[in-house]
Write a protein that holds these residues in place. Sequence first.
Motif, PDB file in Angstrom:
ATOM      1  N   SER A  18     -40.747  -5.962  11.302  1.00 13.94           N
ATOM      2  CA  SER A  18     -40.086  -4.673  11.497  1.00 13.94           C
ATOM      3  C   SER A  18     -41.066  -3.554  11.861  1.00 13.94           C
ATOM      4  O   SER A  18     -40.659  -2.430  12.127  1.00 13.94           O
ATOM      5  CB  SER A  18     -39.329  -4.273  10.218  1.00 13.94           C
ATOM      6  N   TYR A  53     -43.692  -1.526  14.129  1.00  9.21           N
ATOM      7  CA  TYR A  53     -44.058  -1.300  15.521  1.00  9.21           C
ATOM      8  C   TYR A  53     -45.380  -0.537  15.653  1.00  9.21           C
ATOM      9  O   TYR A  53     -46.087  -0.682  16.644  1.00  9.21           O
ATOM     10  CB  TYR A  53     -42.970  -0.515  16.240  1.00  9.21           C
ATOM     11  N   ARG A  99     -50.106   1.061  18.323  1.00  9.26           N
ATOM     12  CA  ARG A  99     -48.882   0.311  18.473  1.00  9.26           C
ATOM     13  C   ARG A  99     -49.189  -1.171  18.282  1.00  9.26           C
ATOM     14  O   ARG A  99     -50.222  -1.654  18.729  1.00  9.26           O
ATOM     15  CB  ARG A  99     -48.254   0.571  19.834  1.00  9.26           C
ATOM     16  N   TRP A 100     -48.291  -1.866  17.623  1.00  7.02           N
ATOM     17  CA  TRP A 100     -48.535  -3.260  17.275  1.00  7.02           C
ATOM     18  C   TRP A 100     -48.595  -4.157  18.510  1.00  7.02           C
ATOM     19  O   TRP A 100     -49.313  -5.163  18.520  1.00  7.02           O
ATOM     20  CB  TRP A 100     -47.460  -3.751  16.306  1.00  7.02           C
ATOM     21  N   SER A 101     -47.873  -3.832  19.545  1.00  6.37           N
ATOM     22  CA  SER A 101     -47.961  -4.565  20.806  1.00  6.37           C
ATOM     23  C   SER A 101     -48.494  -3.625  21.872  1.00  6.37           C
ATOM     24  O   SER A 101     -48.210  -2.432  21.850  1.00  6.37           O
ATOM     25  CB  SER A 101     -46.589  -5.099  21.218  1.00  6.37           C
ATOM     26  N   ASN A 122     -53.150  -9.075  15.225  1.00  4.61           N
ATOM     27  CA  ASN A 122     -51.745  -9.415  15.002  1.00  4.61           C
ATOM     28  C   ASN A 122     -51.592 -10.706  14.195  1.00  4.61           C
ATOM     29  O   ASN A 122     -50.693 -10.820  13.361  1.00  4.61           O
ATOM     30  CB  ASN A 122     -51.018  -9.541  16.338  1.00  4.61           C
ATOM     31  N   ARG A 153     -41.318   1.849  11.584  1.00 11.52           N
ATOM     32  CA  ARG A 153     -40.400   0.887  12.190  1.00 11.52           C
ATOM     33  C   ARG A 153     -40.036   1.225  13.618  1.00 11.52           C
ATOM     34  O   ARG A 153     -39.384   0.423  14.282  1.00 11.52           O
ATOM     35  CB  ARG A 153     -39.131   0.775  11.346  1.00 11.52           C
ATOM     36  N   SER A 154     -40.440   2.392  14.121  1.00 11.29           N
ATOM     37  CA  SER A 154     -40.159   2.723  15.518  1.00 11.29           C
ATOM     38  C   SER A 154     -41.460   2.696  16.300  1.00 11.29           C
ATOM     39  O   SER A 154     -42.544   2.729  15.725  1.00 11.29           O
ATOM     40  CB  SER A 154     -39.487   4.093  15.626  1.00 11.29           C
ATOM     41  N   PHE A 155     -41.344   2.669  17.661  1.00 13.90           N
ATOM     42  CA  PHE A 155     -42.513   2.397  18.478  1.00 13.90           C
ATOM     43  C   PHE A 155     -43.302   3.633  18.884  1.00 13.90           C
ATOM     44  O   PHE A 155     -44.350   3.527  19.502  1.00 13.90           O
ATOM     45  CB  PHE A 155     -42.106   1.626  19.739  1.00 13.90           C
TER      46      PHE A 155
END
Length: 124
Positions: free
Chosen positions: A30, A32, A52-54, A74, A100-102
């Motif tokens: 969950s 980001y 950012r996670w990605s 990651n 939880r948001s990007f």
Amino acid sequence: QVQLVESGGGLVQAGGSLRLSCAASGRTFSIYVMGWFRQAPGKEREFVAAIRWSGSITNYVDSVKGRFTISRDNAKNTVYLQMNSLKPEDTAVYYCTAKRSFIVSMKVNDYDYWGQGTQVTVSS
């Protein structure tokens, strides 16, 4: 829920380096964005850096640009904060955080999860 556990704080002389780590567990799918805030005695909690996670989007507060680097692993669900050329004014409790948001936000109220904090003390 997501649990965040920081490590790597300590005492260092001005000009020295430290690396903070933050391991996330639980519902990590969950997340980001992960980042770091800090809070010095008598002051408000301040944004330091986030990633950012990605992808590779990062953000830093101006006072640490060129000295601090945020990165992530990651596979280990871990975020790092490499702190170089430390100054006495960097002394604070450093908190790992996740949202939880990007959007890579600098606002403390935008973040959903917090670690317990780790003390960083820079002596002059």
